[in-house]
Motif scaffolding. Sequence first.
Motif, PDB file in Angstrom:
ATOM      1  N   ASP A   8       0.885  -1.203  -0.087  1.00  0.00           N
ATOM      2  CA  ASP A   8      -0.015   0.123   0.009  1.00  0.00           C
ATOM      3  C   ASP A   8       1.095   1.313   0.043  1.00  0.00           C
ATOM      4  O   ASP A   8       1.981   1.155   0.308  1.00  0.00           O
ATOM      5  N   HIS A  10       0.355   5.715   0.763  1.00  0.00           N
ATOM      6  CA  HIS A  10      -0.445   6.771   0.821  1.00  0.00           C
ATOM      7  C   HIS A  10       0.279   8.092   0.812  1.00  0.00           C
ATOM      8  O   HIS A  10       1.364   8.207   1.225  1.00  0.00           O
ATOM      9  N   HIS A  42      -2.922  -1.386   6.554  1.00  0.00           N
ATOM     10  CA  HIS A  42      -3.623  -1.741   5.250  1.00  0.00           C
ATOM     11  C   HIS A  42      -2.677  -2.886   4.323  1.00  0.00           C
ATOM     12  O   HIS A  42      -3.376  -3.601   3.821  1.00  0.00           O
TER      13      HIS A  42
END
Length: 165
Positions: A8, A10, A42
């Motif tokens: 993941d 971000h 995540h």
Amino acid sequence: MRVGIGYDVHRFEAGRSLVLGGVVVPGADGLSGHSDADVLTHSLIDALFGAVAAGDIGDHFPDTDPELEGISSLELLSRTLRTVRAKGYDVVNADISLVLDAPKLGQLKVKMAETLAETLGVDSSLVSVKATTSEGLLSAEMADAAAAKAVVLLKRIGGRDPDGF
Ligand code: MG
């Protein structure tokens, strides 16, 4: 046994709290996202879904769901674990690597591993949280983001695996 991998990323966003592995990192900008944007958790969630071939985090927790806005990713991890157990598996161990240039996490990594282990219901010695910087080698876009990769191993609850392992 089953193994799963998760990834993941971000982007940082001013004015939000930085939450990694369920731990608030003081004095740093947070990450952008629909939930608390806990990139580390995540990646672990995606590894768990991957290990039981049950889709990905976006399938189970869509960022269009208003009920999930601002939700703790530890709660999402708990729900994911329920899915994993319903499919007959439990966690053996997990290893997660964060990639971010700042802030330095130091001993907070231990607290993150302990927090994730508690949520997974396993001993803290079975969850590893590591961190590395990109050493400026990431693209300009990635330099303003945090990424995480996770690998998890599962075992069949009660012994024998239906796949024959
Ligand atoms: Mg995410």
